[in-house]
Design an enzyme around this catalytic site. Sequence first.
Site, PDB file in Angstrom:
ATOM      1  N   ARG A  15      50.449 -12.793  49.429  1.00 39.73           N
ATOM      2  CA  ARG A  15      49.178 -12.262  48.936  1.00 39.73           C
ATOM      3  C   ARG A  15      49.020 -12.562  47.442  1.00 39.73           C
ATOM      4  O   ARG A  15      49.956 -12.995  46.772  1.00 39.73           O
ATOM      5  CB  ARG A  15      49.104 -10.748  49.181  1.00 39.73           C
ATOM      6  N   LYS A  75      52.243  -6.544  44.881  1.00 38.06           N
ATOM      7  CA  LYS A  75      53.489  -5.786  45.037  1.00 38.06           C
ATOM      8  C   LYS A  75      54.006  -5.305  43.688  1.00 38.06           C
ATOM      9  O   LYS A  75      53.583  -5.765  42.637  1.00 38.06           O
ATOM     10  CB  LYS A  75      54.555  -6.637  45.729  1.00 38.06           C
ATOM     11  N   TYR A  94      50.369  -2.117  43.609  1.00 40.90           N
ATOM     12  CA  TYR A  94      51.171  -1.153  44.353  1.00 40.90           C
ATOM     13  C   TYR A  94      52.489  -0.947  43.609  1.00 40.90           C
ATOM     14  O   TYR A  94      53.084  -1.909  43.109  1.00 40.90           O
ATOM     15  CB  TYR A  94      51.474  -1.656  45.768  1.00 40.90           C
ATOM     16  N   HIS A  96      54.883   2.277  44.539  1.00 43.13           N
ATOM     17  CA  HIS A  96      55.824   2.978  45.435  1.00 43.13           C
ATOM     18  C   HIS A  96      57.088   3.385  44.670  1.00 43.13           C
ATOM     19  O   HIS A  96      58.198   2.955  44.986  1.00 43.13           O
ATOM     20  CB  HIS A  96      56.175   2.092  46.642  1.00 43.13           C
ATOM     21  N   GLU A 118      48.404   2.955  45.551  1.00 42.22           N
ATOM     22  CA  GLU A 118      48.660   3.860  46.676  1.00 42.22           C
ATOM     23  C   GLU A 118      48.385   5.325  46.390  1.00 42.22           C
ATOM     24  O   GLU A 118      48.385   6.138  47.317  1.00 42.22           O
ATOM     25  CB  GLU A 118      50.096   3.690  47.191  1.00 42.22           C
ATOM     26  N   ASP A 270      58.119   1.429  52.616  1.00 45.03           N
ATOM     27  CA  ASP A 270      57.707   1.320  51.217  1.00 45.03           C
ATOM     28  C   ASP A 270      57.998   2.601  50.444  1.00 45.03           C
ATOM     29  O   ASP A 270      58.196   2.571  49.225  1.00 45.03           O
ATOM     30  CB  ASP A 270      56.208   1.006  51.115  1.00 45.03           C
TER      31      ASP A 270
END
Length: 373
Positions: A15, A75, A94, A96, A118, A270
């Site tokens: 991505r 990511k 993101y 996490h 998120e 995740d």
Amino acid sequence: MLIGVPKEIKNHEYRVGMTPTSVREAGRHGHQLWVETNAGAGIGASDADYAQAGAKIISSASEIFAKADMIIKVKEPQAGERKMLREGQILYTYLHLAPDPAQTKELVASGAICIAYETVTSARGGLPLLAPMSQVAGRMSVQSGAHCLEKAQGGRGVLLGGVPGVAPGKVVILGGGVVGTNAAIIALGMGADVTVLEKNTDRMEELVGRFGTSLKTIYSTQGAVEEECASADLVIGGVLIPGAAAPKLVTKTMLKDWKPGSVLVDVAIDQGGCAETSKATTHADPTYVVDGVIHYCVANMPGGVARTSTYALNNVTLPYALAIAGKGWKKALSDDAHLRNGLNVASGKVTYKAVADDLGYAYVPAEQLLGSA
């Protein structure tokens, strides 16, 4: 504002933070865009496509990190990327953080402004920047699990849909949220016997209203998890506590009662995973076996369908990116409480309570940093 889009470097992550369409829109709002060469190759977007959209193509990520006011990724930044972050630089991706103390420590040390997709919320109470990837991962979980069930992959040799005269496979889904709903769509479409375990009774009514009696719903207790998983061919973990580590619903001792060759797809990986035996894997090496149970714990499942995932993600991340770039992070977050919920780390402080609680940091409310407390 100068916005930088580096190429993703996580294992088998295809991505990209911005599509050419998003780059063009940001340019239309007066921003400069720097995109690392080949950043969009995984979604079929060439350097020429980005250049035509108005981006400057940069040969190295280090130059982007050195100059950009805001970094837009998909990511979490990898170790080498974290070392390049600067004080006051905006990171929008993101993160996490709850199950990742090393990343949290380095983001705190960087002094960067770290906004996590998120944990951004919506007026409807959902997580709009997580939802599209949860939709993708939920749907992929069934096709990945079905593949793992094939005998050649070490599975039980069960076809989820069965055939006339042979019972279908049993799929148990832990959690009836976005992941669980989308997993149910695919599993039911394949003709499987599907059960969702959920604690929210209103949500169970919604699921039955949507799918009818073809979908079984059971109130989630420890006993129900033990019983249903022991009879399943495929278990899908889709539980979520926003920003926090996932609850461990599946213990190691439970696995001895599961069918040999059954499969666990832990979509919650995740956030640390919902099974005690779960550990993050990659698309290059997606599975491992514990007590005869195949574990599929790929931490970036949507990266496997990068084009669909990137465009779905950009549909929801772009408006917030434009707000941050147009107003600056302080005003954008002051104006929008839901975007403010995305702030996890800023200026050396942990600003998201679940992360602070899980990792032992002092919690500093975002409002305090914004000067409104």
